[in-house]
Design a protein around this motif. Structure first.
Motif, PDB file in Angstrom:
ATOM      1  N   GLY A 180       0.792  -1.221   0.000  1.00  0.00           N
ATOM      2  CA  GLY A 180       0.000   0.000   0.000  1.00  0.00           C
ATOM      3  C   GLY A 180       0.822   1.269   0.000  1.00  0.00           C
ATOM      4  O   GLY A 180       0.274   2.367   0.190  1.00  0.00           O
ATOM      5  N   GLU A 181       2.124   1.159  -0.243  1.00  0.00           N
ATOM      6  CA  GLU A 181       3.017   2.330  -0.257  1.00  0.00           C
ATOM      7  C   GLU A 181       3.133   2.851  -1.682  1.00  0.00           C
ATOM      8  O   GLU A 181       4.192   2.848  -2.299  1.00  0.00           O
ATOM      9  N   THR A 182       2.009   3.317  -2.208  1.00  0.00           N
ATOM     10  CA  THR A 182       1.966   3.680  -3.629  1.00  0.00           C
ATOM     11  C   THR A 182       2.840   4.891  -3.965  1.00  0.00           C
ATOM     12  O   THR A 182       3.396   4.969  -5.053  1.00  0.00           O
ATOM     13  N   ALA A 183       2.956   5.828  -3.032  1.00  0.00           N
ATOM     14  CA  ALA A 183       3.800   7.005  -3.299  1.00  0.00           C
ATOM     15  C   ALA A 183       5.255   6.591  -3.484  1.00  0.00           C
ATOM     16  O   ALA A 183       5.951   7.097  -4.376  1.00  0.00           O
TER      17      ALA A 183
ATOM     18  N   GLU B 260      -0.117   0.218 -13.031  1.00  0.00           N
ATOM     19  CA  GLU B 260      -0.843  -0.281 -11.855  1.00  0.00           C
ATOM     20  C   GLU B 260      -0.820   0.744 -10.715  1.00  0.00           C
ATOM     21  O   GLU B 260      -1.827   0.938 -10.021  1.00  0.00           O
ATOM     22  N   VAL B 261       0.334   1.373 -10.517  1.00  0.00           N
ATOM     23  CA  VAL B 261       0.461   2.362  -9.442  1.00  0.00           C
ATOM     24  C   VAL B 261      -0.469   3.546  -9.697  1.00  0.00           C
ATOM     25  O   VAL B 261      -1.192   3.999  -8.793  1.00  0.00           O
ATOM     26  N   HIS B 262      -0.458   4.051 -10.944  1.00  0.00           N
ATOM     27  CA  HIS B 262      -1.336   5.182 -11.284  1.00  0.00           C
ATOM     28  C   HIS B 262      -2.807   4.811 -11.095  1.00  0.00           C
ATOM     29  O   HIS B 262      -3.601   5.614 -10.585  1.00  0.00           O
ATOM     30  N   LEU B 263      -3.171   3.599 -11.491  1.00  0.00           N
ATOM     31  CA  LEU B 263      -4.560   3.153 -11.324  1.00  0.00           C
ATOM     32  C   LEU B 263      -4.917   3.047  -9.848  1.00  0.00           C
ATOM     33  O   LEU B 263      -6.030   3.404  -9.441  1.00  0.00           O
ATOM     34  N   ASP B 264      -3.978   2.562  -9.046  1.00  0.00           N
ATOM     35  CA  ASP B 264      -4.222   2.445  -7.611  1.00  0.00           C
ATOM     36  C   ASP B 264      -4.441   3.816  -6.981  1.00  0.00           C
ATOM     37  O   ASP B 264      -5.209   3.951  -6.022  1.00  0.00           O
ATOM     38  N   GLN B 265      -3.784   4.836  -7.537  1.00  0.00           N
ATOM     39  CA  GLN B 265      -3.938   6.193  -7.033  1.00  0.00           C
ATOM     40  C   GLN B 265      -5.099   6.933  -7.688  1.00  0.00           C
ATOM     41  O   GLN B 265      -5.368   8.085  -7.345  1.00  0.00           O
ATOM     42  N   GLY B 266      -5.768   6.281  -8.655  1.00  0.00           N
ATOM     43  CA  GLY B 266      -6.904   6.900  -9.331  1.00  0.00           C
ATOM     44  C   GLY B 266      -6.525   7.906 -10.390  1.00  0.00           C
ATOM     45  O   GLY B 266      -7.381   8.674 -10.860  1.00  0.00           O
TER      46      GLY B 266
END
Length: 549
Positions: A317-320, A355-361
């Protein structure tokens, strides 16, 4: 008498009988010290994995060949000493010195002789300009063919294949690698370093482009050769472990990677990271985030660790953190001229960044990255990157609610099937279930169940949980706990089995390549789950054949 013993030793080496070969060469040396006997003994020692002694004997063979006036043999002995010192033992400065010595000796010969082919090969190893390197290797291939020297020809051919793969001519490059392996398996090559280099470079290329079918076919075709040789030791073994991980053969992958790490610890501790990073990738796929993090500890600046570390951040969950790492490593204008291998290496990073961008919307950012990934995939014409690009587009369509998702995901399914990548195939099936959840819930349930079965077969616990959650949201019944896991996790069951064998925590940690603290954690968990009081009861529990899994 000495020449007869040398002939016997050479015949024994070719038959894979290193004990007989070593004895014959040692007897020959007791009679007369010659370059041929020393080199034969060096090769026997190498196959017996006594690498330091092998390097020392190749160095002695070099000196003996020089005394005997055999410059070609002296140069080859110096080159092989350099290979072992640098690539096997990790003494790069010493290896570089021996390669330089070999080049000097080969240069002393006539430029129109076969020795010039070895000069070109050695120069190509360190040439930074890709086009110059390609030209050097093409000329070396020509020289090898002109003088009937298959060692020069096929090592240059496989090196050339690597250059082509790294510059997006993947199919052409891998075909050259295939030809080199065919020659090696047919027994055309006699130079030890050449055979080792050909197999090692082949595994590296297959891992780089995720060409599992090609690697699998050659492992079967070269099974007898691989059984008798060291070509999957250390670095080559790490690459092969990476291929097995991608292929979903995780128990085999773990065995290769653990043995690779042990080989590195014995001789190339500074390169042990190659094994640890791949083992971390395996643990991440298995859902063991704690172990993946421990294996990656201290490797945050290693270039090979970028994708696995970013995937770990995303899983936690550490998307940043994942986004920052991936954006730093994929920065650059789309129209910039890439360095050799950049497009091959950057593709999987871009897929993860989507995937990261999608997770962040951030759908717009995800779409920009996906378009760049699609352009790169179009350069290679290989199923893996095509599938990765199609999956990225499909995920964006799912997030936007577009009807194009199904077509993109079908393309990804087809190419992941061709590439024989079961984990990615299961992930795509799960994404297909999400895409169809509203318009075709029955089809979505079937896709999610297929994904769940795949994840459970792989023992990918975290992904199996995600598939189960989707099935529950669709109103489908889901059994509690993944099939085959039961009360204990896979790792806890492994620890329990080793407890039953009488191993200490330290020995268990060494066997499973985990820390002693982690072993203690698993022991505590399994004792609690099984209602046992101590290790002795656990050992008795295993002996009674009652694992209660």
């Amino acid at each position: 008498m000495s020449s007869v013993l040398i002939d016997q030793g050479v015949a024994a080496l070719r038959a894979g009988d290193t004990v007989t070969a070593r004895s014959a060469f040692e007897l020959a040396l007791a009679d007369t010290e010659s370059g041929a006997a020393l080199e034969g003994l060096a090769e026997a020692l190498y196959w017996q994995r006594d690498y330091s002694a092998a390097a020392a004997h190749y160095e002695r063979a070099y000196a003996a060949h020089r005394r005997e006036g055999n410059s070609m043999a002296a140069g080859l002995a110096a080159r092989t000493a350099g290979w072992i010192r640098g690539y096997v033992l990790g003494d790069w400065a010493v290896g570089s010195g021996w390669f330089a010595r070999a080049r000097t000796i080969f240069t002393e010969a006539r430029e129109d002789g076969p020795e010039h082919g070895w000069v070109l090969l050695i120069d190509a190893y360190s040439e930074p300009d890709v086009q110059v390197r390609e030209d050097l290797l093409r000329e070396a291939v020509t020289i090898g063919r002109r003088f009937g020297d298959p060692d020069i020809e096929f090592e240059a051919l496989v090196c050339l294949g690597c250059v082509l793969v790294m510059t997006d001519r993947v199919t052409e490059g891998l075909t050259l690698c295939d030809e080199g392996l065919a020659a090696a398996c047919a027994g055309e090559l006699t130079d030890l370093a050449t055979v080792e280099a050909i197999f090692c470079r082949f595994f590296w290329m297959c891992e780089l482009v995720n060409d599992v079918p090609r690697a699998d076919q050659w492992v079967r075709a070269a099974a007898e050769h691989l059984r008798r040789s060291n070509v999957v030791a250390a670095l080559c073994r790490a690459h092969y472990g990476g291929i097995l991980t991608a292929a979903g053969r995780w128990e085999e992958a773990e065995a290769e990677l653990v043995e690779s790490a042990r080989c590195f610890a014995r001789g190339m501790s500074d390169r042990r990271a190659f094994s640890l990073i791949r083992l971390a990738e395996l643990r991440l796929r298995q859902g063991d985030l704690e172990q993946a993090a421990l294996l990656l500890d201290g490797l945050d600046t290693h270039p090979d660790a970028v994708r696995t570390l970013a995937a770990l951040h995303l899983a936690k969950g550490e998307t940043a953190l994942a986004r920052d790492l991936l954006e730093r490593c994929t920065a650059g204008a789309d129209d910039a001229v890439p360095t050799a291998g950049e497009t091959t290496l950057i593709g999987p990073l871009l897929a993860l960044l989507v995937e990261v961008h999608l997770d962040q919307g951030d759908l717009d950012a995800a779409e920009r990255v996906a378009q760049r990934l699609d352009r790169i995939a179009g350069l290679q014409h290989m199923p893996y990157l095509r599938a990765v690009a199609a999956l990225a587009k499909g995920r964006i369509c799912v997030a936007r609610g577009d009807s194009d998702a199904r077509g993109c995901l079908h393309s990804a399914l087809q190419d992941f099937t061709r590439a024989q990548l079961p984990m990615e195939l299961a992930e795509t099936r799960l994404e297909m279930a999400r895409a169809l959840a509203t318009q075709s819930p029955e089809v979505a349930i079937a896709a999610a169940k297929a994904a769940l079965d795949d994840f459970e077969r792989l023992k990918a616990a975290r992904h199996a949980d995600a598939a189960g959650a989707l099935l529950r949201s669709l109103g489908a019944p889901v059994r509690t706990g993944p099939k085959g896991f039961g009360t204990l996790t896979r790792r806890e069951s492994e620890v329990l089995h080793l407890l039953g064998a009488g191993l200490s925590n330290a020995e268990i940690g060494d066997r499973l390549f985990i820390t002693r603290k982690t072993v203690e954690h698993h022991v505590g968990n399994l004792l609690a789950k099984l209602g046992l009081r101590n290790r002795a009861e656990a050992a008795a529990h295993v002996t009674r054949g009652n694992p209660r899994r």
